[in-house]
Design a protein around this motif. Structure first.
Motif, PDB file in Angstrom:
ATOM      1  N   ASN A 180       0.849  -1.189   0.000  1.00 40.33           N
ATOM      2  CA  ASN A 180       0.000   0.000   0.000  1.00 40.33           C
ATOM      3  C   ASN A 180       0.883   1.238   0.000  1.00 40.33           C
ATOM      4  N   ALA A 181       0.601   2.171  -0.904  1.00 39.40           N
ATOM      5  CA  ALA A 181       1.419   3.386  -1.015  1.00 39.40           C
ATOM      6  C   ALA A 181       1.504   4.151   0.297  1.00 39.40           C
ATOM      7  N   ALA A 182       0.469   4.059   1.130  1.00 37.37           N
ATOM      8  CA  ALA A 182       0.461   4.803   2.386  1.00 37.37           C
ATOM      9  C   ALA A 182       1.571   4.362   3.328  1.00 37.37           C
ATOM     10  N   THR A 183       2.040   3.114   3.205  1.00 38.64           N
ATOM     11  CA  THR A 183       3.076   2.623   4.112  1.00 38.64           C
ATOM     12  C   THR A 183       4.433   3.275   3.844  1.00 38.64           C
ATOM     13  N   LEU A 184       4.546   4.031   2.752  1.00 39.57           N
ATOM     14  CA  LEU A 184       5.790   4.756   2.477  1.00 39.57           C
ATOM     15  C   LEU A 184       5.861   6.070   3.254  1.00 39.57           C
ATOM     16  N   SER A 185       4.740   6.475   3.822  1.00 44.14           N
ATOM     17  CA  SER A 185       4.708   7.683   4.635  1.00 44.14           C
ATOM     18  C   SER A 185       5.115   7.338   6.060  1.00 44.14           C
ATOM     19  N   ARG A 186       6.085   8.041   6.584  1.00 47.71           N
ATOM     20  CA  ARG A 186       6.547   7.732   7.940  1.00 47.71           C
ATOM     21  C   ARG A 186       5.431   7.951   8.968  1.00 47.71           C
ATOM     22  N   THR A 187       4.624   8.967   8.742  1.00 53.01           N
ATOM     23  CA  THR A 187       3.520   9.238   9.665  1.00 53.01           C
ATOM     24  C   THR A 187       2.568   8.057   9.737  1.00 53.01           C
ATOM     25  N   TRP A 188       2.173   7.537   8.577  1.00 49.80           N
ATOM     26  CA  TRP A 188       1.266   6.397   8.543  1.00 49.80           C
ATOM     27  C   TRP A 188       1.937   5.150   9.096  1.00 49.80           C
ATOM     28  N   ALA A 189       3.183   4.927   8.716  1.00 53.42           N
ATOM     29  CA  ALA A 189       3.877   3.715   9.153  1.00 53.42           C
ATOM     30  C   ALA A 189       4.047   3.692  10.676  1.00 53.42           C
ATOM     31  N   ARG A 190       4.373   4.826  11.273  1.00 55.75           N
ATOM     32  CA  ARG A 190       4.550   4.879  12.725  1.00 55.75           C
ATOM     33  C   ARG A 190       3.225   4.679  13.446  1.00 55.75           C
ATOM     34  N   ARG A 191       2.144   5.170  12.853  1.00 58.04           N
ATOM     35  CA  ARG A 191       0.838   5.032  13.472  1.00 58.04           C
ATOM     36  C   ARG A 191       0.407   3.570  13.529  1.00 58.04           C
ATOM     37  N   LEU A 192       0.823   2.776  12.553  1.00 59.22           N
ATOM     38  CA  LEU A 192       0.345   1.401  12.433  1.00 59.22           C
ATOM     39  C   LEU A 192       1.361   0.357  12.888  1.00 59.22           C
ATOM     40  N   THR A 193       2.480   0.803  13.443  1.00 58.37           N
ATOM     41  CA  THR A 193       3.535  -0.150  13.786  1.00 58.37           C
ATOM     42  C   THR A 193       3.094  -1.133  14.871  1.00 58.37           C
ATOM     43  N   ARG A 194       3.563  -2.373  14.764  1.00 56.69           N
ATOM     44  CA  ARG A 194       3.283  -3.422  15.746  1.00 56.69           C
ATOM     45  C   ARG A 194       4.606  -4.075  16.154  1.00 56.69           C
ATOM     46  N   PRO A 195       5.436  -3.404  16.929  1.00 56.05           N
ATOM     47  CA  PRO A 195       6.764  -3.945  17.254  1.00 56.05           C
ATOM     48  C   PRO A 195       6.724  -5.252  18.020  1.00 56.05           C
ATOM     49  N   GLU A 196       5.607  -5.550  18.699  1.00 57.66           N
ATOM     50  CA  GLU A 196       5.528  -6.803  19.453  1.00 57.66           C
ATOM     51  C   GLU A 196       5.601  -8.029  18.543  1.00 57.66           C
ATOM     52  N   LEU A 197       5.269  -7.865  17.267  1.00 52.31           N
ATOM     53  CA  LEU A 197       5.362  -8.992  16.330  1.00 52.31           C
ATOM     54  C   LEU A 197       6.809  -9.415  16.095  1.00 52.31           C
ATOM     55  N   ALA A 198       7.762  -8.582  16.501  1.00 49.93           N
ATOM     56  CA  ALA A 198       9.170  -8.961  16.394  1.00 49.93           C
ATOM     57  C   ALA A 198       9.469 -10.219  17.197  1.00 49.93           C
ATOM     58  N   GLY A 199       8.611 -10.556  18.135  1.00 54.30           N
ATOM     59  CA  GLY A 199       8.808 -11.765  18.925  1.00 54.30           C
ATOM     60  C   GLY A 199       8.788 -13.035  18.099  1.00 54.30           C
ATOM     61  N   TRP A 200       8.209 -12.980  16.907  1.00 50.89           N
ATOM     62  CA  TRP A 200       8.091 -14.187  16.082  1.00 50.89           C
ATOM     63  C   TRP A 200       9.166 -14.270  14.995  1.00 50.89           C
ATOM     64  N   VAL A 201      10.175 -13.403  15.089  1.00 49.38           N
ATOM     65  CA  VAL A 201      11.357 -13.541  14.234  1.00 49.38           C
ATOM     66  C   VAL A 201      12.228 -14.646  14.818  1.00 49.38           C
ATOM     67  N   ARG A 202      12.600 -15.627  14.011  1.00 43.46           N
ATOM     68  CA  ARG A 202      13.398 -16.734  14.514  1.00 43.46           C
ATOM     69  C   ARG A 202      14.797 -16.261  14.914  1.00 43.46           C
ATOM     70  N   PRO A 203      15.407 -16.899  15.922  1.00 43.50           N
ATOM     71  CA  PRO A 203      16.699 -16.436  16.445  1.00 43.50           C
ATOM     72  C   PRO A 203      17.762 -16.220  15.379  1.00 43.50           C
ATOM     73  N   GLY A 204      17.781 -17.053  14.346  1.00 38.55           N
ATOM     74  CA  GLY A 204      18.796 -16.915  13.313  1.00 38.55           C
ATOM     75  C   GLY A 204      18.695 -15.621  12.531  1.00 38.55           C
ATOM     76  N   ARG A 205      17.531 -14.990  12.570  1.00 37.13           N
ATOM     77  CA  ARG A 205      17.352 -13.733  11.843  1.00 37.13           C
ATOM     78  C   ARG A 205      17.510 -12.503  12.724  1.00 37.13           C
ATOM     79  N   LEU A 206      17.688 -12.685  14.012  1.00 46.06           N
ATOM     80  CA  LEU A 206      17.771 -11.530  14.906  1.00 46.06           C
ATOM     81  C   LEU A 206      18.944 -10.594  14.580  1.00 46.06           C
ATOM     82  N   PRO A 207      20.143 -11.122  14.255  1.00 46.22           N
ATOM     83  CA  PRO A 207      21.223 -10.180  13.893  1.00 46.22           C
ATOM     84  C   PRO A 207      20.842  -9.285  12.719  1.00 46.22           C
ATOM     85  N   GLU A 208      20.191  -9.867  11.725  1.00 47.43           N
ATOM     86  CA  GLU A 208      19.740  -9.057  10.584  1.00 47.43           C
ATOM     87  C   GLU A 208      18.683  -8.055  11.030  1.00 47.43           C
TER      88      GLU A 208
END
Length: 378
Positions: A135-163
């Motif tokens: 969605n083009a709106a996700t390129l706007s920092r204002t929109w992206a910050r409003r919709l962020t869900r950082p808690e979903l980072a919990g489901w990144v597998r350990p091997g990808r955490l450095p990246e």
């Protein structure tokens, strides 16, 4: 001895208070009918339940497609939404030679950063392909910050955490310590407990605000503490909007970044490219399509910039295709009458069925596994 007994009594009183007070508070919240808004943590159980639809077809010839998207991929009724129509269009195109199953993983506000967090969870369900709405709106920092869900980072597998820690996530105010904390909680098996606690925390906050409003409404002059607080908060929001300016209002605020032409170093491009690579490591082919926007409405208000949009599409294509994905530019696919609101949602009734047209454009890309190599070379 008497002193020790007093301390034991104090400790027991505290323990009793900790047991009784939350029970009483939650009981009052239940009676008041106060529920928290949708949380990022609500997504994972819902997604996991939907992904289980693939289980019965893992060892069959059925072509499995996971569809990740935002509210533009939702519809009422659901059978009119893009994912359901894509399944029908793909099966009609195949004419019985193969069968396609499309599972919708669409939720309001879901976007590229969420796709990055969820790539492992989705890939482990073994789809053949994943469709990602851009969605083009996700390129706007204002929109992206409003919709962020950082808690979903919990489901990144350990091997990808450095990246993940090296991703430009400060662009949406996500910190490295948040990523590590959320991943640690999930990997330690605390996801369900975290979810329950977080829901109750939000419920208590909602209950407190409701109580403050109720108490404050009894004032005859409307000048109570809560009213003053609301006015101060409103004044602060107005000042913030004045500082941001009109660039972040209406169509300009939603699509401005895409209209101006995306620079090759935009943070979303790095995140999107890393997401595509993750899916490919699991053997899943990602198809990223730029969701249609109302270009006629943009032209009517003097905002349409085809050169800027062309630069944006080129930047996205260069982020997706070298990483092993397929990029599809559908930004100008639909006429104005195919949109039902200024937010870019599509009409699925009347002469023009927006979701059906999108599904028809995507169907050739999801029907035949034997064409994966050909598709990826486009």
């Amino acid at each position: 001895m008497r002193r020790a007994g007093r301390w034991v009594g104090i400790a027991l009183s505290f323990a009793l208070a900790f047991a009784v007070v939350p029970t009483a508070v939650f009981g009052m919240l239940d009676r008041a009918g106060i529920e928290p808004p949708t949380l990022g943590l609500d997504l994972v159980p819902a997604l996991s339940k939907r992904l289980r639809k693939f289980d019965a077809n893992r060892d069959t010839a059925i072509h499995r497609v996971a569809f990740l998207g935002d509210s533009t991929a939702l519809g009422e009724p659901p059978r009119r939404a893009v994912p359901a129509q894509l399944e029908r269009a793909a099966n009609e195109l195949a004419r019985g030679d193969s069968k396609t199953q499309v599972v919708s993983l669409a939720f309001p506000g879901l976007g590229p950063v969420d796709y990055y967090w969820l790539a492992d969870l989705v890939s482990e369900a073994a789809p053949n392909r994943v469709v990602l709405v851009f969605n083009a709106a996700t390129l706007s920092r204002t929109w992206a910050r409003r919709l962020t869900r950082p808690e979903l980072a919990g489901w990144v597998r350990p091997g990808r955490l450095p990246e993940a820690l090296l991703m430009p996530l400060d662009w949406i105010d996500v910190r490295a310590d948040e990523i590590l904390l959320h991943a640690a909680v999930v990997q330690a098996g605390g996801a369900e407990s975290w979810h329950r606690v977080r829901r109750q925390q939000i419920r208590v906050a909602e209950g407190r605000r409701s109580l403050e409003r109720a108490l404050d409404s009894g004032g005859s002059d409307g000048g109570g503490a809560m009213a003053r607080y609301e006015r101060l908060r409103f004044d602060a929001q107005v000042a913030q909007l004045e500082e941001i300016g009109t660039e972040h209002s209406g169509l300009r605020g939603r699509y401005g970044a895409a209209l101006d032409g995306l620079p090759p170093d935009h943070p979303i491009l790095e995140i999107l490219s890393a997401t595509v690579r993750t899916f490919r490591k699991y053997g899943v082919t990602p198809i990223v399509y730029f969701a249609p926007i109302n270009v006629e409405a943009l032209a009517a208000v003097g905002l349409r910039d085809d050169e800027g949009l062309a630069r944006t599409m080129s930047a996205l294509r260069h982020a997706v295709e070298p990483a092993g994905g397929v990029f599809v530019d559908l930004h100008a696919l639909l006429p104005s009458e195919a949109f039902r609101d200024p937010q870019g949602h599509y009409a699925s009734s009347g002469e023009i069925d927006g979701p059906a047209r999108i599904a028809a454009a995507l169907a050739p890309l999801v029907t035949d596994r034997a064409r994966d190599t050909h598709v990826l070379r486009r």
